[in-house]
Motif scaffolding. Sequence first.
Motif, PDB file in Angstrom:
ATOM      1  N   PRO A  92       0.230  -4.201 -28.548  1.00  0.00           N
ATOM      2  CA  PRO A  92       0.340  -4.660 -27.151  1.00  0.00           C
ATOM      3  C   PRO A  92       1.147  -5.937 -26.953  1.00  0.00           C
ATOM      4  N   ILE A  93       0.987  -6.908 -27.813  1.00  0.00           N
ATOM      5  CA  ILE A  93       1.721  -8.174 -27.637  1.00  0.00           C
ATOM      6  C   ILE A  93       3.215  -7.955 -27.848  1.00  0.00           C
ATOM      7  N   LEU A  94       3.554  -7.227 -28.899  1.00  0.00           N
ATOM      8  CA  LEU A  94       4.953  -6.915 -29.188  1.00  0.00           C
ATOM      9  C   LEU A  94       5.569  -6.128 -28.026  1.00  0.00           C
ATOM     10  N   ALA A  95       4.824  -5.155 -27.502  1.00  0.00           N
ATOM     11  CA  ALA A  95       5.326  -4.328 -26.403  1.00  0.00           C
ATOM     12  C   ALA A  95       5.532  -5.154 -25.137  1.00  0.00           C
ATOM     13  N   LEU A  96       4.571  -5.974 -24.784  1.00  0.00           N
ATOM     14  CA  LEU A  96       4.703  -6.796 -23.575  1.00  0.00           C
ATOM     15  C   LEU A  96       5.836  -7.804 -23.703  1.00  0.00           C
ATOM     16  N   ARG A  97       5.959  -8.411 -24.855  1.00  0.00           N
ATOM     17  CA  ARG A  97       7.054  -9.359 -25.083  1.00  0.00           C
ATOM     18  C   ARG A  97       8.407  -8.661 -24.934  1.00  0.00           C
ATOM     19  N   HIS A  98       8.495  -7.450 -25.465  1.00  0.00           N
ATOM     20  CA  HIS A  98       9.724  -6.670 -25.383  1.00  0.00           C
ATOM     21  C   HIS A  98      10.065  -6.347 -23.926  1.00  0.00           C
ATOM     22  N   VAL A  99       9.085  -5.877 -23.177  1.00  0.00           N
ATOM     23  CA  VAL A  99       9.303  -5.520 -21.766  1.00  0.00           C
ATOM     24  C   VAL A  99       9.716  -6.749 -20.968  1.00  0.00           C
ATOM     25  N   LEU A 100       9.004  -7.840 -21.142  1.00  0.00           N
ATOM     26  CA  LEU A 100       9.316  -9.058 -20.386  1.00  0.00           C
ATOM     27  C   LEU A 100      10.701  -9.606 -20.715  1.00  0.00           C
ATOM     28  N   SER A 101      11.043  -9.665 -21.979  1.00  0.00           N
ATOM     29  CA  SER A 101      12.362 -10.203 -22.340  1.00  0.00           C
ATOM     30  C   SER A 101      13.480  -9.267 -21.891  1.00  0.00           C
ATOM     31  N   THR A 102      13.239  -7.956 -21.910  1.00  0.00           N
ATOM     32  CA  THR A 102      14.243  -7.004 -21.447  1.00  0.00           C
ATOM     33  C   THR A 102      14.465  -7.164 -19.943  1.00  0.00           C
ATOM     34  N   LYS A 103      13.389  -7.263 -19.184  1.00  0.00           N
ATOM     35  CA  LYS A 103      13.496  -7.453 -17.730  1.00  0.00           C
ATOM     36  C   LYS A 103      14.201  -8.776 -17.403  1.00  0.00           C
ATOM     37  N   ARG A 104      13.817  -9.838 -18.105  1.00  0.00           N
ATOM     38  CA  ARG A 104      14.419 -11.151 -17.896  1.00  0.00           C
ATOM     39  C   ARG A 104      15.928 -11.094 -18.166  1.00  0.00           C
ATOM     40  N   GLU A 105      16.294 -10.434 -19.247  1.00  0.00           N
ATOM     41  CA  GLU A 105      17.707 -10.324 -19.610  1.00  0.00           C
ATOM     42  C   GLU A 105      18.479  -9.507 -18.579  1.00  0.00           C
ATOM     43  N   LYS A 106      17.900  -8.422 -18.093  1.00  0.00           N
ATOM     44  CA  LYS A 106      18.577  -7.607 -17.085  1.00  0.00           C
ATOM     45  C   LYS A 106      18.817  -8.406 -15.804  1.00  0.00           C
ATOM     46  N   ARG A 107      17.833  -9.206 -15.392  1.00  0.00           N
ATOM     47  CA  ARG A 107      18.010 -10.064 -14.208  1.00  0.00           C
ATOM     48  C   ARG A 107      19.120 -11.084 -14.440  1.00  0.00           C
ATOM     49  N   ARG A 108      19.153 -11.666 -15.635  1.00  0.00           N
ATOM     50  CA  ARG A 108      20.189 -12.645 -15.959  1.00  0.00           C
ATOM     51  C   ARG A 108      21.578 -12.007 -15.896  1.00  0.00           C
ATOM     52  N   ILE A 109      21.695 -10.798 -16.439  1.00  0.00           N
ATOM     53  CA  ILE A 109      22.978 -10.085 -16.435  1.00  0.00           C
ATOM     54  C   ILE A 109      23.400  -9.749 -15.010  1.00  0.00           C
ATOM     55  N   GLU A 110      22.455  -9.261 -14.186  1.00  0.00           N
ATOM     56  CA  GLU A 110      22.768  -8.934 -12.790  1.00  0.00           C
ATOM     57  C   GLU A 110      23.203 -10.171 -12.016  1.00  0.00           C
ATOM     58  N   LYS A 111      22.519 -11.275 -12.235  1.00  0.00           N
ATOM     59  CA  LYS A 111      22.855 -12.532 -11.555  1.00  0.00           C
ATOM     60  C   LYS A 111      24.254 -12.987 -11.950  1.00  0.00           C
ATOM     61  N   LYS A 112      24.556 -12.885 -13.227  1.00  0.00           N
ATOM     62  CA  LYS A 112      25.875 -13.278 -13.742  1.00  0.00           C
ATOM     63  C   LYS A 112      26.966 -12.378 -13.145  1.00  0.00           C
ATOM     64  N   THR A 113      26.678 -11.085 -13.052  1.00  0.00           N
ATOM     65  CA  THR A 113      27.633 -10.126 -12.503  1.00  0.00           C
ATOM     66  C   THR A 113      27.887 -10.407 -11.023  1.00  0.00           C
ATOM     67  N   ARG A 114      26.824 -10.706 -10.272  1.00  0.00           N
ATOM     68  CA  ARG A 114      26.979 -11.023  -8.845  1.00  0.00           C
ATOM     69  C   ARG A 114      27.814 -12.277  -8.645  1.00  0.00           C
ATOM     70  N   LYS A 115      27.574 -13.282  -9.474  1.00  0.00           N
ATOM     71  CA  LYS A 115      28.343 -14.533  -9.365  1.00  0.00           C
ATOM     72  C   LYS A 115      29.814 -14.293  -9.645  1.00  0.00           C
ATOM     73  N   SER A 116      30.112 -13.516 -10.687  1.00  0.00           N
ATOM     74  CA  SER A 116      31.506 -13.277 -11.047  1.00  0.00           C
ATOM     75  C   SER A 116      32.210 -12.405 -10.020  1.00  0.00           C
ATOM     76  N   SER A 117      31.488 -11.478  -9.386  1.00  0.00           N
ATOM     77  CA  SER A 117      32.131 -10.641  -8.358  1.00  0.00           C
ATOM     78  C   SER A 117      32.379 -11.438  -7.080  1.00  0.00           C
ATOM     79  N   LYS A 118      31.509 -12.390  -6.770  1.00  0.00           N
ATOM     80  CA  LYS A 118      31.730 -13.248  -5.590  1.00  0.00           C
ATOM     81  C   LYS A 118      32.918 -14.181  -5.818  1.00  0.00           C
ATOM     82  N   GLY A 119      33.056 -14.647  -7.042  1.00  0.00           N
ATOM     83  CA  GLY A 119      34.137 -15.571  -7.376  1.00  0.00           C
ATOM     84  C   GLY A 119      35.500 -14.909  -7.364  1.00  0.00           C
ATOM     85  N   SER A 120      35.561 -13.589  -7.563  1.00  0.00           N
ATOM     86  CA  SER A 120      36.847 -12.884  -7.611  1.00  0.00           C
ATOM     87  C   SER A 120      37.319 -12.440  -6.233  1.00  0.00           C
ATOM     88  N   LYS A 121      36.489 -12.639  -5.203  1.00  0.00           N
ATOM     89  CA  LYS A 121      36.884 -12.207  -3.841  1.00  0.00           C
ATOM     90  C   LYS A 121      37.704 -13.258  -3.148  1.00  0.00           C
TER      91      LYS A 121
END
Length: 121
Positions: A92-121
């Motif tokens: 359970p601890i390994l699984a929860l850590r994996h899920v949380l870090s994966t979700k956190r990373e996906k949000r970070r990637i989406e945020k980075k992508t949104r920033k870069s697309s706004k900057g190119s307009k």
Amino acid sequence: MNIEKKRKREKKVVEEMIRLSCHKKHHTKKKELCPQCQKLRDYAFHRSDVCPFMKEKTFCSNCKVHCYAPEKKERIREVMRFSGPRMLFHHPILALRHVLSTKREKRRIEKKTRKSSKGSK
């Protein structure tokens, strides 16, 4: 988090998922792997060892470049689909850590992508 620590964590998660799948599907002892699953584990470890994107990503599921061979990619997907939900009961601890870090990373990637697309307009 340093790269080696990330690699070690990624390897631990994938190894436990492969072990769980192997034990349930191939009826091996808990800490053993059949030859086919041992090859998959070794392959996954090798891919992690040579990953040039480890600095930017947490797990392979967040990577835009999937470097697994098609056959291995399908096999690891089967393992993840089977073991993913069961990990909560077995590790359970390994699984929860994996899920949380994966979700956190996906949000970070989406945020980075949104920033870069706004900057190119």
